[in-house]
Write a protein that holds these residues in place. Structure first.
Motif, PDB file in Angstrom:
ATOM      1  N   ALA A 221       0.835  -1.211   0.000  1.00 55.62           N
ATOM      2  CA  ALA A 221       0.000   0.000   0.000  1.00 55.62           C
ATOM      3  C   ALA A 221       0.867   1.258   0.000  1.00 55.62           C
ATOM      4  O   ALA A 221       0.719   2.135  -0.862  1.00 55.62           O
ATOM      5  CB  ALA A 221      -0.939  -0.020   1.209  1.00 55.62           C
ATOM      6  N   GLY A 222       1.782   1.365   0.954  1.00 53.94           N
ATOM      7  CA  GLY A 222       2.631   2.557   1.046  1.00 53.94           C
ATOM      8  C   GLY A 222       3.516   2.713  -0.179  1.00 53.94           C
ATOM      9  O   GLY A 222       3.731   3.832  -0.674  1.00 53.94           O
TER      10      GLY A 222
ATOM     11  N   ASP B 286       9.775   3.204   7.229  1.00 49.51           N
ATOM     12  CA  ASP B 286       9.393   1.805   7.479  1.00 49.51           C
ATOM     13  C   ASP B 286      10.371   1.181   8.466  1.00 49.51           C
ATOM     14  O   ASP B 286      11.576   1.422   8.412  1.00 49.51           O
ATOM     15  CB  ASP B 286       9.381   0.989   6.171  1.00 49.51           C
TER      16      ASP B 286
ATOM     17  N   THR C 144       6.459  -5.893  10.866  1.00 46.71           N
ATOM     18  CA  THR C 144       5.159  -6.583  10.958  1.00 46.71           C
ATOM     19  C   THR C 144       4.505  -6.638   9.572  1.00 46.71           C
ATOM     20  O   THR C 144       3.292  -6.503   9.443  1.00 46.71           O
ATOM     21  CB  THR C 144       4.222  -5.867  11.948  1.00 46.71           C
TER      22      THR C 144
ATOM     23  N   ALA D 245       1.507 -14.571  -0.597  1.00 45.45           N
ATOM     24  CA  ALA D 245       1.789 -15.228  -1.874  1.00 45.45           C
ATOM     25  C   ALA D 245       1.433 -14.322  -3.049  1.00 45.45           C
ATOM     26  O   ALA D 245       1.843 -14.583  -4.174  1.00 45.45           O
ATOM     27  CB  ALA D 245       0.996 -16.525  -1.972  1.00 45.45           C
TER      28      ALA D 245
ATOM     29  N   LEU E  77       7.674   5.011  13.215  1.00 42.03           N
ATOM     30  CA  LEU E  77       6.934   6.181  13.673  1.00 42.03           C
ATOM     31  C   LEU E  77       6.401   5.890  15.076  1.00 42.03           C
ATOM     32  O   LEU E  77       5.778   4.851  15.289  1.00 42.03           O
ATOM     33  CB  LEU E  77       5.762   6.504  12.743  1.00 42.03           C
TER      34      LEU E  77
ATOM     35  N   CYS F 167      -0.001   3.823   6.231  1.00 44.54           N
ATOM     36  CA  CYS F 167      -0.074   2.581   5.433  1.00 44.54           C
ATOM     37  C   CYS F 167       0.631   1.508   6.243  1.00 44.54           C
ATOM     38  O   CYS F 167       1.479   0.764   5.727  1.00 44.54           O
ATOM     39  CB  CYS F 167       0.632   2.759   4.092  1.00 44.54           C
TER      40      CYS F 167
ATOM     41  N   GLY G 260      -0.438  -1.133   7.843  1.00 45.29           N
ATOM     42  CA  GLY G 260      -1.029  -2.458   8.006  1.00 45.29           C
ATOM     43  C   GLY G 260      -1.871  -2.553   9.262  1.00 45.29           C
ATOM     44  O   GLY G 260      -2.457  -1.560   9.717  1.00 45.29           O
TER      45      GLY G 260
ATOM     46  N   ILE H  64       1.723 -19.566   6.129  1.00 44.71           N
ATOM     47  CA  ILE H  64       1.906 -19.961   4.732  1.00 44.71           C
ATOM     48  C   ILE H  64       3.208 -20.753   4.627  1.00 44.71           C
ATOM     49  O   ILE H  64       4.171 -20.459   5.349  1.00 44.71           O
ATOM     50  CB  ILE H  64       1.903 -18.685   3.853  1.00 44.71           C
TER      51      ILE H  64
ATOM     52  N   SER I 226      -3.728 -20.710   3.022  1.00 47.52           N
ATOM     53  CA  SER I 226      -3.091 -20.193   4.217  1.00 47.52           C
ATOM     54  C   SER I 226      -4.116 -20.305   5.329  1.00 47.52           C
ATOM     55  O   SER I 226      -5.303 -20.465   5.059  1.00 47.52           O
ATOM     56  CB  SER I 226      -2.607 -18.753   4.025  1.00 47.52           C
TER      57      SER I 226
ATOM     58  N   GLY J 164       2.061 -13.945   9.087  1.00 46.36           N
ATOM     59  CA  GLY J 164       1.868 -12.495   9.066  1.00 46.36           C
ATOM     60  C   GLY J 164       0.442 -12.182   9.467  1.00 46.36           C
ATOM     61  O   GLY J 164      -0.365 -13.086   9.680  1.00 46.36           O
ATOM     62  N   VAL J 165       0.147 -10.888   9.577  1.00 47.14           N
ATOM     63  CA  VAL J 165      -1.207 -10.489   9.971  1.00 47.14           C
ATOM     64  C   VAL J 165      -1.808  -9.632   8.856  1.00 47.14           C
ATOM     65  O   VAL J 165      -1.274  -8.575   8.510  1.00 47.14           O
ATOM     66  CB  VAL J 165      -1.195  -9.710  11.307  1.00 47.14           C
TER      67      VAL J 165
ATOM     68  N   GLY K 214      -6.953  -6.334   3.755  1.00 49.16           N
ATOM     69  CA  GLY K 214      -7.260  -7.709   4.127  1.00 49.16           C
ATOM     70  C   GLY K 214      -6.449  -8.732   3.378  1.00 49.16           C
ATOM     71  O   GLY K 214      -5.230  -8.642   3.279  1.00 49.16           O
ATOM     72  N   ALA K 215      -7.154  -9.714   2.789  1.00 46.68           N
ATOM     73  CA  ALA K 215      -6.489 -10.829   2.109  1.00 46.68           C
ATOM     74  C   ALA K 215      -6.311 -10.575   0.622  1.00 46.68           C
ATOM     75  O   ALA K 215      -5.901 -11.471  -0.113  1.00 46.68           O
ATOM     76  CB  ALA K 215      -7.310 -12.098   2.319  1.00 46.68           C
TER      77      ALA K 215
ATOM     78  N   GLY L 285      -4.809  -7.602  -1.048  1.00 48.34           N
ATOM     79  CA  GLY L 285      -4.037  -6.399  -1.381  1.00 48.34           C
ATOM     80  C   GLY L 285      -3.523  -6.383  -2.814  1.00 48.34           C
ATOM     81  O   GLY L 285      -3.576  -5.347  -3.479  1.00 48.34           O
TER      82      GLY L 285
END
Ligand code: FAD
Length: 359
Positions: free
Chosen positions: A17-18, A36, A41, A48, A171, A196, A198, A219, A256, A297-298, A325-326, A328
């Motif tokens: 996203a970022g 970053d 995280t 995948a 940050l 961004c 997450g 995964i 996953s 990951g989350v 979410g799942a 991106g």
């Protein structure tokens, strides 16, 4: 404050996203800094990158699915051309029915004129065109594939560094000073911050009110054992509850799990065992694959399964581009264009993703 430390936008997080938002803003002439914390995280570095326009057991599609897919094609192709290596791979997906109820959902699809390009041939129970177990039959999907996310993010990190637009660091919410029309964090000053970050936005003093529903997932990466025949392992993406993605003829990703009770990004033995057991039920020759590594990951998922885009209701200097979410890889290219339109031209955001739906 020296001019070199003053930015139009400070972006928190160099996930997909970022990174894509920074890419677009910089191409529009904006001065951007991405901060970053070394992907501490990151969901993007684990994912995948599978693109599936008919997700879920009912094979539902988003109303704007073709616009999303067009943006997927245009965005990742442009990035691949600049990098000189392919980040996007289209591969058909073999969809295996898991319950009889899915016959009904599938039977509705041929009547939907707008999605015929997504549908391939059906096959009867026990007769799949790949070496998998398909006791209930299934069908082929087109316009599916995957994005090589770690390679893409590495390329974008290098590109951002060349623009002096990437800084390693975290940050700290308590250290962010917001004054009228400006923000400051240490020696960085900017007109605005775009979060961004997450699933960690859920702990934000400004955006924590949004209904995040973080979804931890594990995964696996597998490899074909020496001597495994090319016809013994699938060459398409197999989706039968869990999915198996062939990545280079020899290696596969298997995913996953979903867990809403933890935000731990360490893989577990139980998670790997669950995935391997599902794979054994899926494949004709599961013994031809061996485990290389497990990751976790989350996912930054949300309670209404729609992303969070927009500007804070009280602090116009704070923005959010998050909640994918799942999905991106499929959603971020098109939504980053909408976010750009909002930030630079105040064009209204799509109602489904605009955070004002929670005001
Ligand atoms: C197991 C698993 C499988 C998945 N499979 C797929 C798939 O096949 N297809 C698909 O489309 N999606 C998949 N996803 C989901 C996908 O990863 C996400 O939709 C997408 O990557 C989210 O990107 P993001 O940039 O919003 O968040 P992230 O990738 O999490 O990026 C956020 C970044 O911000 C950093 N950060 C956080 N807080 C701070 C801070 N305070 N300061 C500095 N940096 C900070 C993080 O370390 C991270 O680098 C999967 C996810 C998981 C966990």
């Amino acid at each position: 404050m020296s001019e070199s430390n003053f930015y139009d936008y400070l972006i928190v997080g160099q996930g997909l996203a970022g990174s894509l938002l920074a890419w677009r803003l910089i191409h529009e002439g904006k001065k951007v800094l991405v901060l970053d914390d070394a992907h501490a995280t990151s969901s993007s570095m684990v994912a995948a990158g599978v693109i599936n326009p008919l997700a879920g057991k009912r094979f539902n599609h988003a109303p704007k699915i073709h616009a999303w897919l067009d943006s997927v094609e245009a965005t990742y192709t442009e990035l691949s051309e600049v990098a000189g290596k392919p980040f996007l791979q289209w591969v058909d997906m073999l969809r295996l029915f898991r319950e009889q109820e899915q016959y009904r959902y599938h039977a509705r699809l041929p009547g939907r004129k707008d999605i015929q390009d997504l549908l391939g041939a059906s096959f009867p129970p026990g007769k799949p065109p790949q070496p998998v177990n398909a006791p209930l039959g299934g069908f082929t999907q087109h316009r599916t594939g995957y994005v090589r996310l770690p390679a893409l993010l590495k390329f974008l990190a290098n590109w951002l560094r060349e623009q002096d637009a990437l800084q390693l660091g975290a940050l700290d919410h308590d250290s962010l000073k917001i004054t009228d029309g400006q923000v400051a964090h240490g020696n960085i000053e900017a007109k605005g911050v775009i979060f961004c970050d997450g699933y960690r936005s859920m702990d934000s003093p400004w955006f924590g009110y949004l209904p995040f529903a973080p979804d931890q997932g594990e995964i696996l990466t597998l490899q074909a054992k020496p001597g495994a025949g090319a016809d013994e392992l699938p060459r398409m993406i197999i989706n039968g509850g869990v999915w198996l993605l062939p990545i280079d003829g020899k290696r596969f990703r298997l995913g996953s799990t979903h867990n809403h009770d933890t935000q731990d990004n360490r893989p577990s033995k139980a998670g790997a065992a669950q995935l391997l057991e599902s794979m054994r039920a899926l494949l004709d020759h599961p013994d031809r694959l061996e485990l290389l590594c497990s990751e976790a990951g989350v996912r930054p998922a949300t309670s209404d399964r729609q992303p969070f885009l927009g500007t804070h209701p009280v602090h116009p200097e704070l923005h959010i581009f998050n909640g994918f979410g799942a999905h991106g890889s499929l959603m971020i290219p098109w939504h980053s264009e909408r976010m750009l339109d909002w930030l630079l031209a105040e064009k209204p955001l799509p109602e489904t993703s605009d955070i004002t739906r929670f005001n």
